[in-house]
Write a protein that holds these residues in place. Structure first.
Motif, PDB file in Angstrom:
ATOM      1  N   LYS A  14      -5.320  18.649   0.691  1.00 39.83           N
ATOM      2  CA  LYS A  14      -4.265  19.675  -0.107  1.00 39.83           C
ATOM      3  C   LYS A  14      -2.913  18.754  -0.248  1.00 39.83           C
ATOM      4  O   LYS A  14      -2.343  18.199   0.460  1.00 39.83           O
ATOM      5  CB  LYS A  14      -3.945  21.044   0.525  1.00 39.83           C
ATOM      6  N   VAL A  15      -2.606  18.607  -1.676  1.00 42.97           N
ATOM      7  CA  VAL A  15      -1.330  17.764  -2.034  1.00 42.97           C
ATOM      8  C   VAL A  15      -0.286  18.813  -2.601  1.00 42.97           C
ATOM      9  O   VAL A  15      -0.401  19.402  -3.349  1.00 42.97           O
ATOM     10  CB  VAL A  15      -1.586  16.594  -2.782  1.00 42.97           C
ATOM     11  N   ALA A  16       0.850  18.205  -2.396  1.00 47.18           N
ATOM     12  CA  ALA A  16       2.119  18.940  -3.090  1.00 47.18           C
ATOM     13  C   ALA A  16       2.330  18.098  -4.365  1.00 47.18           C
ATOM     14  O   ALA A  16       1.971  16.961  -4.664  1.00 47.18           O
ATOM     15  CB  ALA A  16       3.207  19.168  -1.934  1.00 47.18           C
ATOM     16  N   GLN A  17       3.128  18.854  -5.217  1.00 42.93           N
ATOM     17  CA  GLN A  17       3.641  17.934  -6.434  1.00 42.93           C
ATOM     18  C   GLN A  17       4.763  17.174  -5.912  1.00 42.93           C
ATOM     19  O   GLN A  17       5.416  17.573  -5.160  1.00 42.93           O
ATOM     20  CB  GLN A  17       4.416  19.060  -7.388  1.00 42.93           C
ATOM     21  N   GLY A  18       4.419  15.914  -6.567  1.00 43.88           N
ATOM     22  CA  GLY A  18       5.523  14.891  -6.073  1.00 43.88           C
ATOM     23  C   GLY A  18       4.898  14.234  -4.878  1.00 43.88           C
ATOM     24  O   GLY A  18       5.622  13.159  -4.474  1.00 43.88           O
ATOM     25  N   GLN A  19       3.708  14.430  -4.300  1.00 44.02           N
ATOM     26  CA  GLN A  19       3.262  13.748  -2.960  1.00 44.02           C
ATOM     27  C   GLN A  19       2.720  12.396  -3.703  1.00 44.02           C
ATOM     28  O   GLN A  19       1.784  12.320  -4.267  1.00 44.02           O
ATOM     29  CB  GLN A  19       2.465  14.730  -2.062  1.00 44.02           C
ATOM     30  N   LYS A  20       3.035  11.495  -2.822  1.00 46.43           N
ATOM     31  CA  LYS A  20       2.153  10.097  -3.261  1.00 46.43           C
ATOM     32  C   LYS A  20       0.857  10.260  -2.711  1.00 46.43           C
ATOM     33  O   LYS A  20       0.361  10.764  -1.660  1.00 46.43           O
ATOM     34  CB  LYS A  20       2.775   9.095  -2.051  1.00 46.43           C
ATOM     35  N   ILE A  21       0.014   9.776  -3.749  1.00 45.46           N
ATOM     36  CA  ILE A  21      -1.463   9.868  -3.676  1.00 45.46           C
ATOM     37  C   ILE A  21      -1.986   8.475  -3.817  1.00 45.46           C
ATOM     38  O   ILE A  21      -3.347   8.206  -3.758  1.00 45.46           O
ATOM     39  CB  ILE A  21      -2.080  10.713  -4.662  1.00 45.46           C
ATOM     40  N   GLY A  22      -1.324   7.220  -4.303  1.00 52.35           N
ATOM     41  CA  GLY A  22      -1.929   6.187  -4.295  1.00 52.35           C
ATOM     42  C   GLY A  22      -0.657   5.055  -4.993  1.00 52.35           C
ATOM     43  O   GLY A  22       0.548   5.424  -5.163  1.00 52.35           O
ATOM     44  N   ALA A  23      -1.318   3.845  -5.237  1.00 51.27           N
ATOM     45  CA  ALA A  23      -0.473   2.923  -6.027  1.00 51.27           C
ATOM     46  C   ALA A  23      -0.915   2.461  -7.183  1.00 51.27           C
ATOM     47  O   ALA A  23      -2.157   2.271  -7.440  1.00 51.27           O
ATOM     48  CB  ALA A  23       0.099   1.876  -4.841  1.00 51.27           C
ATOM     49  N   VAL A  24      -0.169   1.831  -7.999  1.00 50.91           N
ATOM     50  CA  VAL A  24      -0.800   1.387  -9.359  1.00 50.91           C
ATOM     51  C   VAL A  24      -1.548   0.132  -9.051  1.00 50.91           C
ATOM     52  O   VAL A  24      -0.813  -0.997  -8.349  1.00 50.91           O
ATOM     53  CB  VAL A  24       0.662   1.127 -10.335  1.00 50.91           C
ATOM     54  N   GLY A  25      -2.569  -0.077  -9.833  1.00 49.60           N
ATOM     55  CA  GLY A  25      -3.336  -1.391  -9.753  1.00 49.60           C
ATOM     56  C   GLY A  25      -4.198  -1.665 -10.897  1.00 49.60           C
ATOM     57  O   GLY A  25      -3.727  -1.264 -12.061  1.00 49.60           O
ATOM     58  N   ASN A  26      -5.108  -2.482 -10.668  1.00 53.56           N
ATOM     59  CA  ASN A  26      -5.736  -2.900 -11.869  1.00 53.56           C
ATOM     60  C   ASN A  26      -7.390  -3.029 -11.459  1.00 53.56           C
ATOM     61  O   ASN A  26      -8.178  -3.666 -12.014  1.00 53.56           O
ATOM     62  CB  ASN A  26      -5.387  -4.383 -12.427  1.00 53.56           C
ATOM     63  N   THR A  27      -7.760  -1.898 -10.378  1.00 53.78           N
ATOM     64  CA  THR A  27      -9.102  -2.068  -9.939  1.00 53.78           C
ATOM     65  C   THR A  27     -10.209  -1.378 -10.971  1.00 53.78           C
ATOM     66  O   THR A  27      -9.933  -0.351 -11.650  1.00 53.78           O
ATOM     67  CB  THR A  27      -9.276  -1.349  -8.757  1.00 53.78           C
ATOM     68  N   SER A  28     -11.379  -2.140 -11.306  1.00 58.07           N
ATOM     69  CA  SER A  28     -12.210  -1.695 -12.206  1.00 58.07           C
ATOM     70  C   SER A  28     -13.506  -2.593 -11.956  1.00 58.07           C
ATOM     71  O   SER A  28     -13.185  -3.919 -11.979  1.00 58.07           O
ATOM     72  CB  SER A  28     -11.703  -1.810 -13.663  1.00 58.07           C
ATOM     73  N   ALA A  29     -14.640  -2.141 -12.116  1.00 56.19           N
ATOM     74  CA  ALA A  29     -15.817  -2.638 -11.841  1.00 56.19           C
ATOM     75  C   ALA A  29     -16.654  -3.282 -13.224  1.00 56.19           C
ATOM     76  O   ALA A  29     -17.293  -3.777 -13.299  1.00 56.19           O
ATOM     77  CB  ALA A  29     -16.942  -1.798 -11.115  1.00 56.19           C
ATOM     78  N   LYS A  30     -15.775  -2.413 -14.327  1.00 59.86           N
ATOM     79  CA  LYS A  30     -16.247  -2.949 -15.798  1.00 59.86           C
ATOM     80  C   LYS A  30     -15.394  -3.547 -16.693  1.00 59.86           C
ATOM     81  O   LYS A  30     -15.878  -4.512 -17.384  1.00 59.86           O
ATOM     82  CB  LYS A  30     -16.409  -1.674 -16.423  1.00 59.86           C
ATOM     83  N   TYR A  31     -14.143  -3.646 -16.290  1.00 56.16           N
ATOM     84  CA  TYR A  31     -13.062  -4.144 -17.149  1.00 56.16           C
ATOM     85  C   TYR A  31     -12.132  -5.056 -16.453  1.00 56.16           C
ATOM     86  O   TYR A  31     -11.545  -5.012 -15.530  1.00 56.16           O
ATOM     87  CB  TYR A  31     -12.275  -3.066 -17.880  1.00 56.16           C
TER      88      TYR A  31
END
Length: 282
Positions: free
Chosen positions: A107-124
């Motif tokens: 359960k997450v609250a609005q504004g709670q950290k869920i991850g970090a910006v990246g460039n992960t992709s198996a296709k692109y």
């Protein structure tokens, strides 16, 4: 259906007011050029076409809800993906993350950290950005809204009003904590990141441009009694520094020089804890 029943049904099904999926006060531009989409998806960068400079920056929940996907996906090219289901059945998607900091079922609250910006992709082959979607309860990608206003696609710059995430009440009740992370870390330190520890408090990552130091402080929501708490900071390639014990107001400060170096940081209050990946490498 009676008028009151209709009103009650409307309350039950009312959708959330989505906020930008980035920390309060930050400004991001959506689908500015090389990552523009033809539909309602949005690719966010800190500024137009800024390459990999956004890698590791914090991504937060646009609205409260339940994490229904937290996984690395290959077939669709999303890479590290978090999907959150909201109170009205709608969903938000956050893709290409460099790190996921929530698990499926959380359960997450609005504004709670869920991850970090990246460039992960198996296709692109892509540079770092956040691929973001808002979807209806039926699964259709819909035009995104932030703070009640429709996103002007493409190329709009939006300032985040996502200022929730367990912030302390504006009026301090009896027994509240008089300390802030800025007070704990000292003059010149500014907030870089924050993670909630349930209702117990928050752990902060701070930085001083004058000294090149990071500082971590775990700050309780309440000042009632004492509780086991900790704060730690680990500069990549060096030993972790930790402050742990039984405290009334806060754990820390833990300071270390980390200019242009990745850090791990986190802390705990009671059984609630947060551990970051190596991030904030700029």
């Amino acid at each position: 259906m009676t008028g009151s029943a209709t009103a009650n049904a409307a309350v039950r099904t009312a959708g959330p007011t989505f906020q930008l999926p980035f920390p309060c006060g930050e400004t991001w531009v959506g689908s500015s050029g090389s990552f523009a989409h033809t539909g309602n998806e949005i690719d966010f960068n800190g500024s137009a076409n800024d390459g990999d400079r956004d890698r590791g920056r914090t991504v937060v929940a646009a609205a409260a809800g339940t994490v229904v996907i937290s996984a690395y996906q290959t077939a669709n090219g999303f890479g590290n993906l978090v999907k959150i289901r909201h109170s009205d059945g709608s969903a938000t998607l956050y893709a290409h993350l460099s790190a996921r900091t929530v698990s499926q079922g959380a359960k997450v609250a609005q504004g709670q950290k869920i991850g970090a910006v990246g460039n992960t992709s198996a296709k692109y082959k892509i540079v770092s950005h956040l691929h973001y979607e808002q979807r209806s309860a039926a699964g259709k990608i819909v035009r995104a809204t932030f703070n009640g206003a429709a996103f002007r696609y493409p190329g709009q710059s939006v300032k985040s009003r996502n200022c929730g995430g367990g912030a302390a009440p504006r009026s301090a009740p009896s027994g509240s904590n008089p300390y802030t992370a800025a007070k704990v870390c000292g003059s010149g330190f500014k907030q870089v990141d924050v993670a909630t520890l349930g209702s117990q408090g928050r752990v902060f990552l701070m930085y001083s441009s004058a000294t090149g130091q990071n500082c971590v402080a775990t700050v309780r929501s309440s000042g009632r009694g004492k509780v086991a708490a900790s704060a730690y900071l680990e500069v990549k390639g060096k030993a972790r520094q930790t402050d742990a014990g039984t405290f009334q107001y806060y754990a820390g400060p833990v300071r270390a020089k980390a200019a242009r170096t990745c850090v791990k940081w986190g802390g705990s209050i009671g059984t609630a804890k947060y551990d970051s990946p190596f991030e904030h490498c700029g």
